[in-house]
Write a protein that holds these residues in place. Structure first.
Motif, short mmCIF file in Angstrom:
data_model
loop_
_atom_site.label_atom_id
_atom_site.label_comp_id
_atom_site.label_asym_id
_atom_site.label_seq_id
_atom_site.Cartn_x
_atom_site.Cartn_y
_atom_site.Cartn_z
N ALA B 26 0.83 -1.21 0.00
CA ALA B 26 0.00 0.00 0.00
C ALA B 26 0.86 1.26 0.00
O ALA B 26 0.60 2.21 -0.75
N LYS B 30 1.33 4.20 -3.03
CA LYS B 30 1.17 5.63 -2.79
C LYS B 30 2.47 6.40 -2.94
O LYS B 30 2.49 7.63 -2.81
N ASP B 79 -4.70 4.38 2.52
CA ASP B 79 -5.54 4.83 1.40
C ASP B 79 -6.18 6.18 1.70
O ASP B 79 -6.33 7.02 0.80
N ILE B 89 -6.92 2.66 -3.44
CA ILE B 89 -6.79 1.25 -3.10
C ILE B 89 -8.17 0.62 -2.97
O ILE B 89 -8.46 -0.43 -3.55
N TYR B 162 -7.56 -3.13 -2.89
CA TYR B 162 -7.68 -3.70 -1.55
C TYR B 162 -7.68 -5.23 -1.58
O TYR B 162 -6.93 -5.88 -0.85
#
Lengths: 223, 234
Positions: B26, B30, B79, B89, B162
């Motif tokens: 994650a 980002k 997220d 996400i 996700y």
């Protein structure tokens, strides 16, 4: 029956289920009208089996004909579709904390509660110790706040835990302890929840819950 | 390393853990830099015990000094905090979000336990049952992929989402189990969509650097098994 499920909001549920009650409370908090369908868990409806083929469990929320399963996922869905009166705070860290504690309730309370009424002797003693520890941790998170969500907000964690307050009498009676003595702040929170219309109209009398558990005990040959 | 507003991001974890991989993917998606603090196996650091007193488990994300626990909760946090960076996400639509969350819970509560159940099985029957459950789960996930991907490469669509993170983190352990049992779980004939997805997932820039090599995982697993055998023999 299937046609009715195509429109609006339908909740497949079972009267005493704390998981179903989470959804009822969330819908009530948002002022959403819905059709409540009581399931006979020993004779599950074709609709339930079609809407939740993976787990075949209640609750299931059906919105515009599409199913959403798992109580906390349903509550988050309700939160996101009807975004007024938010159950979750806007700050990401506070949201993460709320999700953490709701998840904690999910992982710990029901499983421990079942051990408490189902088991005897040493195993039951251990379940009682575990339950007191779980409730103390939750009480720590509540602190001096009116609700888990804050002074004014009945929030995500409140919704996740409130249905289990109807089971406190059963836990206390089976485990021979008093939640008021062990966790006075949590007991006070439980009283405040009961005074909230959305909760009191979704839960059943704790004595009825105890009666129901009595029947379960007979079914499982516990005594 | 500094992120948004110069606040430090640290991640407590360990390289073999699929749960730890989730926030790492994650953060990579980002483009957020972080300090990875590797926990020593079998010894919980002071920082871990202080940051996650409830479960005392990794991963823990520490952002501007504040801890966030539970892998998929951390992923949602990432997220939301860095919503303006990289790709989303979780999907935007509430129903799609519910689907991603539902299958992530299924994977964690049902599917992965049956996978790890294979190596823990005490009898041949128990092992066969666990194997069957893994296959049954993959079949469900193949259908879920078709529904969620809407013809694109990931559960999340064009980019890793996700549910991709929830399932993909277990691919290393799935490969280890395949090697140990000789059973091909991700089979082109049974679950062709998942096979293609698995390759794309592992090749993605956000995943490549954090997915452990299968051989390294095998070695680690053998060490783990030996430790458990020794512990249960006492």
């Amino acid at each position: 029956m299937a046609a009715a499920a195509e429109k609006g909001v339908v909740l497949l549920d079972f009267w005493v289920s704390p998981f179903g009650q989470r959804c009822r409370i969330a819908l009530a908090e948002k002022g959403v009208e819905y059709e409540y369908k009581e399931e006979n868990l020993s004779d599950k409806s074709p609709l339930l089996l079609k809407m939740n083929p993976v787990h075949k469990k209640i609750p299931v929320l059906i919105h515009h004909g599409k199913p959403i399963c798992e109580s906390l996922i349903i509550v988050q869905y309700i939160e996101e579709v009807w975004s007024h009166n938010p159950l979750l705070p806007s700050n990401p860290y506070e949201r993460a904390k709320a999700r953490f504690w709701a998840d904690f309730v999910d992982k710990k309370v029901a499983e421990c509660g079942t051990r408490l009424w189902k088991l005897k002797g040493e195993a039951q003693e251990e379940a009682k110790k575990d339950m007191i520890e779980i409730l103390k941790l939750l009480e720590g998170e509540l602190g001096d706040k009116k609700y888990f969500g804050g002074e004014k907000t009945f929030g995500f964690v409140d919704v996740a835990l409130a249905p289990f307050t109807a089971w406190f009498y059963t836990y206390e009676t089976c485990g021979k302890f008093s939640i008021e003595n062990e966790c006075p702040k949590l007991a006070a929170w439980a009283k405040r929840c009961k005074e909230r219309k959305t909760v009191s109209e979704s839960l059943h009398d704790p004595h009825k819950v105890y009666e129901y558990v009595g029947k379960l005990k007979k079914k499982y040959g516990v005594e | 390393m500094a992120a948004v507003g110069g606040e430090e991001v640290k991640l407590l974890g360990a390289w073999p853990s699929p749960f730890v991989m989730r926030p790492r993917i994650a953060l990579n998606l980002k483009g957020v830099g972080y300090e990875f603090l590797e926990e020593v196996f079998g010894v919980k650091s002071e920082l871990l015990l202080k940051s996650n007193p409830v479960y005392k488990k990794i991963p823990v994300l520490i952002h501007a000094g504040k801890p966030i626990c539970e892998s998929m909760i951390i992923v949602q946090y990432i997220d939301e905090v860095w919503a303006a960076k990289g790709s989303a996400i979780l999907p935007a639509d509430p129903y799609d979000r519910a689907l991603h969350r539902f299958w992530a819970v299924y994977i964690d509560d049902k599917w992965f336990p049956s996978l790890s159940g294979i190596s823990r099985a005490q009898t041949e029957e128990a092992k066969a049952e666990a194997v069957e459950q893994v296959f049954a789960g993959l079949k469900l996930l193949e259908e879920a992929f078709e529904k969620c991907s809407k013809g694109k490469g990931f559960f999340g669509g064009d980019t890793i989402g996700y549910l991709d993170i929830a399932l993909g983190c277990y691919l290393g352990w799935l490969k280890v189990t395949e090697k140990m049992t000789g059973i091909k779980f991700l089979d082109e004939e049974k679950t062709p969509l998942l096979v293609g997805w698995g390759e794309r997932f592992c090749a993605d820039d956000a995943v490549k650097g954090v997915m452990p090599e299968t051989n390294k995982l095998m070695e680690f697993f053998k060490v783990l098994q030996a430790k458990f055998k020794a512990a249960s023999a006492k």
